[in-house]
Design a protein around this motif. Sequence first.
Motif, PDB file in Angstrom:
ATOM      1  N   GLU A  55       0.697  -1.213   0.136  1.00  0.00           N
ATOM      2  CA  GLU A  55       0.020  -0.067   0.106  1.00  0.00           C
ATOM      3  C   GLU A  55       0.679   1.272   0.089  1.00  0.00           C
ATOM      4  N   LEU A  56       0.512   1.961  -1.073  1.00  0.00           N
ATOM      5  CA  LEU A  56       1.506   3.377  -1.015  1.00  0.00           C
ATOM      6  C   LEU A  56       0.974   4.499  -0.292  1.00  0.00           C
ATOM      7  N   LEU A  57       1.894   5.014   0.434  1.00  0.00           N
ATOM      8  CA  LEU A  57       1.585   6.572   1.173  1.00  0.00           C
ATOM      9  C   LEU A  57       1.240   7.507   0.079  1.00  0.00           C
ATOM     10  N   GLN A  58       0.001   8.160   0.525  1.00  0.00           N
ATOM     11  CA  GLN A  58      -0.390   9.175  -0.382  1.00  0.00           C
ATOM     12  C   GLN A  58      -0.303  10.576   0.269  1.00  0.00           C
ATOM     13  N   ALA A  59      -0.528  11.620  -0.587  1.00  0.00           N
ATOM     14  CA  ALA A  59      -0.318  12.972  -0.222  1.00  0.00           C
ATOM     15  C   ALA A  59      -0.928  13.763  -1.078  1.00  0.00           C
ATOM     16  N   GLY A  60      -1.821  14.966  -0.666  1.00  0.00           N
ATOM     17  CA  GLY A  60      -2.430  16.077  -1.261  1.00  0.00           C
ATOM     18  C   GLY A  60      -1.753  17.369  -1.089  1.00  0.00           C
ATOM     19  N   PHE A  61      -1.525  18.285  -1.833  1.00  0.00           N
ATOM     20  CA  PHE A  61      -1.016  19.573  -1.772  1.00  0.00           C
ATOM     21  C   PHE A  61      -1.584  20.583  -2.448  1.00  0.00           C
ATOM     22  N   LEU A  62      -1.952  21.797  -1.627  1.00  0.00           N
ATOM     23  CA  LEU A  62      -2.877  22.916  -2.456  1.00  0.00           C
ATOM     24  C   LEU A  62      -2.047  24.190  -1.920  1.00  0.00           C
ATOM     25  N   ALA A  63      -1.553  25.181  -2.848  1.00  0.00           N
ATOM     26  CA  ALA A  63      -1.243  26.410  -2.502  1.00  0.00           C
ATOM     27  C   ALA A  63      -1.884  27.420  -3.351  1.00  0.00           C
ATOM     28  N   GLU A 122     -11.027  22.484   0.866  1.00  0.00           N
ATOM     29  CA  GLU A 122     -11.821  23.414   1.629  1.00  0.00           C
ATOM     30  C   GLU A 122     -11.099  23.844   2.737  1.00  0.00           C
ATOM     31  N   MET A 123     -10.090  23.169   3.348  1.00  0.00           N
ATOM     32  CA  MET A 123      -9.479  23.592   4.641  1.00  0.00           C
ATOM     33  C   MET A 123      -8.472  24.771   4.120  1.00  0.00           C
ATOM     34  N   VAL A 124      -7.678  24.597   3.025  1.00  0.00           N
ATOM     35  CA  VAL A 124      -6.944  25.512   2.742  1.00  0.00           C
ATOM     36  C   VAL A 124      -7.597  26.952   2.049  1.00  0.00           C
ATOM     37  N   ALA A 125      -8.802  26.797   1.527  1.00  0.00           N
ATOM     38  CA  ALA A 125      -9.697  27.951   1.161  1.00  0.00           C
ATOM     39  C   ALA A 125      -9.908  28.468   2.791  1.00  0.00           C
ATOM     40  N   ALA A 126     -10.225  27.763   3.616  1.00  0.00           N
ATOM     41  CA  ALA A 126     -10.688  28.533   4.742  1.00  0.00           C
ATOM     42  C   ALA A 126      -9.640  29.290   5.453  1.00  0.00           C
ATOM     43  N   TYR A 127      -8.268  28.647   5.388  1.00  0.00           N
ATOM     44  CA  TYR A 127      -7.292  29.364   6.117  1.00  0.00           C
ATOM     45  C   TYR A 127      -6.854  30.490   5.379  1.00  0.00           C
ATOM     46  N   GLY A 128      -7.272  30.319   3.935  1.00  0.00           N
ATOM     47  CA  GLY A 128      -6.990  31.495   2.909  1.00  0.00           C
ATOM     48  C   GLY A 128      -7.879  32.778   3.630  1.00  0.00           C
ATOM     49  N   THR A 129      -9.269  32.279   4.084  1.00  0.00           N
ATOM     50  CA  THR A 129      -9.968  33.478   4.617  1.00  0.00           C
ATOM     51  C   THR A 129      -9.480  34.155   5.828  1.00  0.00           C
ATOM     52  N   ILE A 130      -8.779  33.295   6.841  1.00  0.00           N
ATOM     53  CA  ILE A 130      -8.083  33.997   7.772  1.00  0.00           C
ATOM     54  C   ILE A 130      -7.234  34.955   7.505  1.00  0.00           C
ATOM     55  N   ALA A 131      -6.326  34.313   6.391  1.00  0.00           N
ATOM     56  CA  ALA A 131      -5.133  35.106   5.694  1.00  0.00           C
ATOM     57  C   ALA A 131      -5.553  36.502   5.059  1.00  0.00           C
ATOM     58  N   ASN A 132      -6.776  36.445   4.597  1.00  0.00           N
ATOM     59  CA  ASN A 132      -7.302  37.473   3.687  1.00  0.00           C
ATOM     60  C   ASN A 132      -8.301  38.391   4.561  1.00  0.00           C
ATOM     61  N   ASP A 133      -7.775  38.639   5.806  1.00  0.00           N
ATOM     62  CA  ASP A 133      -8.537  39.380   6.698  1.00  0.00           C
ATOM     63  C   ASP A 133     -10.030  39.147   7.080  1.00  0.00           C
ATOM     64  N   ILE A 192      -1.286  23.395   7.793  1.00  0.00           N
ATOM     65  CA  ILE A 192      -1.453  24.209   6.840  1.00  0.00           C
ATOM     66  C   ILE A 192      -0.741  25.576   7.363  1.00  0.00           C
ATOM     67  N   LEU A 193      -0.056  26.402   6.312  1.00  0.00           N
ATOM     68  CA  LEU A 193       0.762  27.651   6.644  1.00  0.00           C
ATOM     69  C   LEU A 193       0.129  28.724   5.837  1.00  0.00           C
ATOM     70  N   MET A 194      -0.047  29.954   6.722  1.00  0.00           N
ATOM     71  CA  MET A 194      -0.523  31.042   6.162  1.00  0.00           C
ATOM     72  C   MET A 194       0.633  32.150   5.932  1.00  0.00           C
ATOM     73  N   HIS A 195       0.442  33.007   4.728  1.00  0.00           N
ATOM     74  CA  HIS A 195       1.443  34.235   4.903  1.00  0.00           C
ATOM     75  C   HIS A 195       0.153  35.050   4.194  1.00  0.00           C
ATOM     76  N   PRO A 196       0.440  36.405   4.255  1.00  0.00           N
ATOM     77  CA  PRO A 196      -0.494  37.486   3.598  1.00  0.00           C
ATOM     78  C   PRO A 196      -0.849  37.307   2.048  1.00  0.00           C
ATOM     79  N   HIS A 197       0.158  36.650   1.438  1.00  0.00           N
ATOM     80  CA  HIS A 197       0.191  36.318  -0.004  1.00  0.00           C
ATOM     81  C   HIS A 197       0.240  35.025  -0.473  1.00  0.00           C
ATOM     82  N   MET A 198       0.306  34.005   0.526  1.00  0.00           N
ATOM     83  CA  MET A 198      -0.003  32.667   0.133  1.00  0.00           C
ATOM     84  C   MET A 198      -0.162  31.666   1.278  1.00  0.00           C
TER      85      MET A 198
END
Length: 345
Positions: free
Chosen positions: A18-26, A166-177, A259-265
């Motif tokens: 069984e292969l280890l899997q991963a997903g990534f979104l920026a 969904e999670m990255v989009a939600a953290y994007g909301t935090i980062a986007n004021d 999940i890591l947030m920066h003002p621009h990414m």
Amino acid sequence: AQLPPLAARRRRPGQERELLQAGFLALDPRNGHVLAWVGSSDFRTDQFDHVSQARRQPGSTFKPFVYGAAFLDGFRPDDTFVDKPVSVRDADGQVWSPGDATPHTNRPMTLRDGLVHSRNSVTAQLMERVGPAKVAQLARAMGVRDSRLEEVPSLALGTSSVTLREMVAAYGTIANDGHWVEPVLVMRIEDASGKVLDAFVPPRQGRAMPKAKALQLVNVLRGVVDEGTATAIRTRYGIQADVAGKTGTTQDNTDGWFILMHPHMVAGAWVGFNDPRITMPDSWGPGARSALPIVGDFFQQSVRHRWVDAGAEWDIPRPRKKPKERDPLERLVNDVIDRIFKILQ
């Protein structure tokens, strides 16, 4: 006969591992533009998108929604709860008693430290005060809009399955004021001469929480990177930009998140096996050890190649670093050296 968990089974000769899997979104939180999207390790062997199709429990990466809802309700980061064993009864009479990785201190702990150090006991008490309905409502407003959220106390620890998108989009909301912008992959299609062949409607967007409350949440989540479970971002990857984030690990290391947030990414990763019965070992299974390196390396390269502005900061001053407490032996040695120099003078 009942089969043992897959992690405990031995493979038969010729049986595929069984292969280890991963997903990534920026993405860019300011406009929702997707900067990177990795759905699986290899499309030839796994035609399954772990960014938008896979629904997995997010663990502690869901906790910011609890604290965000609390801040909207008037709680402050310096409000305290006692770090003690907790039992919460839901509407159906079911009792939920979350544990923590380390023993309870039985002392008051601020909400800030409760989130920075990911204390389940503090989060559970806060969830009891705020209520699952408000937490779920905020999570949906911030971007968790496609997955079903069970409005029960354990939702505080991420027991409802969601997607990485969904999670990255939600953290994007935090980062986007506090302003939600739906992730968008394609804005328009042009031919070789630059003629626009097709244009797509702007992404959906809307206010999820006031800017002041979003910045309050950002300020707390900075502590996760500076002194909490994600300090490797500073120490291992040398990222000194204004960043904030949260790690997450589900039961028995089934899922690792960061999940890591920066003002621009904003960038996030999930790691695990397609079969949730297969778990990862403690040595590298937690989100801080499995998902964080993926995000850390991406951010490190982004800063190094100036894909993001390392000098960009949120509109709230960074917390002052606490002075490092001197080691008693170090203090003794320094005192002896000072006396020797005084004698020599």
